[in-house]
Write an enzyme that holds these catalytic residues in place. Sequence first.
Site, PDB file in Angstrom:
ATOM      1  N   GLU A  43       0.807  -1.074   0.062  1.00  0.00           N
ATOM      2  CA  GLU A  43       0.118  -0.064   0.071  1.00  0.00           C
ATOM      3  C   GLU A  43       0.971   1.146  -0.138  1.00  0.00           C
ATOM      4  OE1 GLU A  43      -2.731   0.263   3.345  1.00  0.00           O
ATOM      5  OE2 GLU A  43      -2.552   2.321   3.174  1.00  0.00           O
ATOM      6  N   ARG A  47       1.396   9.974   1.190  1.00  0.00           N
ATOM      7  CA  ARG A  47       1.808  11.019   2.281  1.00  0.00           C
ATOM      8  C   ARG A  47       2.983  11.699   1.799  1.00  0.00           C
ATOM      9  NH1 ARG A  47       1.486   6.755   7.212  1.00  0.00           N
ATOM     10  NH2 ARG A  47      -0.511   6.077   6.531  1.00  0.00           N
ATOM     11  N   THR A  71      -3.521   6.229   1.886  1.00  0.00           N
ATOM     12  CA  THR A  71      -3.850   7.543   2.454  1.00  0.00           C
ATOM     13  C   THR A  71      -4.239   8.344   1.462  1.00  0.00           C
ATOM     14  OG1 THR A  71      -1.584   7.152   3.688  1.00  0.00           O
ATOM     15  CG2 THR A  71      -2.470   9.452   3.861  1.00  0.00           C
ATOM     16  N   LYS A 131     -10.786  -0.834   6.474  1.00  0.00           N
ATOM     17  CA  LYS A 131      -9.766  -0.486   7.400  1.00  0.00           C
ATOM     18  C   LYS A 131      -9.982  -0.071   8.579  1.00  0.00           C
ATOM     19  CE  LYS A 131      -5.498   2.117   7.275  1.00  0.00           C
ATOM     20  NZ  LYS A 131      -4.147   2.534   6.468  1.00  0.00           N
TER      21      LYS A 131
HETATM   22  C1  3PG Z   1      -1.101   3.232   8.205  1.00  0.00           C
HETATM   23  O1  3PG Z   1      -1.392   4.310   7.615  1.00  0.00           O
HETATM   24  O2  3PG Z   1      -1.936   2.026   7.857  1.00  0.00           O
HETATM   25  C2  3PG Z   1      -0.248   3.084   9.361  1.00  0.00           C
HETATM   26  O3  3PG Z   1       0.625   4.104   9.344  1.00  0.00           O
HETATM   27  C3  3PG Z   1       0.465   1.784   9.467  1.00  0.00           C
HETATM   28  O4  3PG Z   1       0.559   1.829  10.768  1.00  0.00           O
HETATM   29  P1  3PG Z   1       2.046   1.161  11.498  1.00  0.00           P
HETATM   30  O5  3PG Z   1       3.198   2.281  11.041  1.00  0.00           O
HETATM   31  O6  3PG Z   1       1.888   1.281  13.156  1.00  0.00           O
HETATM   32  O7  3PG Z   1       2.315  -0.458  11.245  1.00  0.00           O
END
Ligand code: 3PG
Length: 204
Positions: A43, A47, A71, A131
Site C-alpha cells: 500500500e 503521504r 492515505t 480498514k
Molecule cells: C497506516 O497508515 O496504515 C499506518 O501508518 C501503519 O501503521 P504502523 O506504522 O503502526 O504499522
Amino acid sequence: MAHEKLIEQIKKMKIVPVVVLNSIEETLPKMQALVDGGLPCAEITFRTPCAADAIKLTVEKYPDMLVGAGTVINREQCEKAIAVGSKFIVSPGFSEEVADCCAEHNMLYLPGIVTPTEAMAAIAKGLTTLKFFPASNYGGLKTIKAICAAFPYLHIMPTGGINESNILEYLAYDKIIACGGSWMMSGTPEEIKEKTKAAVKLVK
Ligand code: 3PG
C-alpha cells in the site's frame, strides 16, 4: 478484476505492507525487497509527493504485484492513483468523495473506520471491507469484535500498531482479512527483505 477476487488475494497475503517513499529512487529497491521477502504486495501511501509516480513505476516493473494506493483523502488523489494503475484504494478515514470516485471506476475501496457511525457511512455506500485504523489506539481486536457483532457482514483490515508481536492474534479472528503494517519497511533493502521473510514465515 472483480473485488471479491482482489479481496481473496489480499487475504492470501495476510499482510499489507504500508509503504512511505520519500523519493522515487527508493521505490524499486524497496519493492524488490518485498518481492524477494515473499510478500509481493504494497500500500504505497500518498503521504509523499512521489506516491503516484512510485505506483506507476511499481506496476510497470512488477505487473503481478498487488499494489494499492494508501492515505488517499480526496478525489484528485484518487483519480491519480487509479490512472497510474493502483489495484485498490485505501484511506485512513471514510471519504464520501473517494468512495464515489472508486464506485465510478469500479475500484476496490477500503476506507478507514473506528466507530459504528463511520462503519455505517461506509456501509451506506455499499462498502463492507474496511480498514480499522489506527487499530491499537482504538481498542484493537476488542473493538473490532464489538463492531463486527453489530455488523456481521463486515470484513476488516486492521492497521496501526500491528507488528510481529500481535499480528497472529488479529489474524486468528475470521472477520480479519489481513493486517496492514509498516514494521518491515525500515532499514536497508536487505533488512526489509529479511524482516519481510520473517513476517511471512510467522503468518503462513
Ligand atoms: C497506516 O497508515 O496504515 C499506518 O501508518 C501503519 O501503521 P504502523 O506504522 O503502526 O504499522
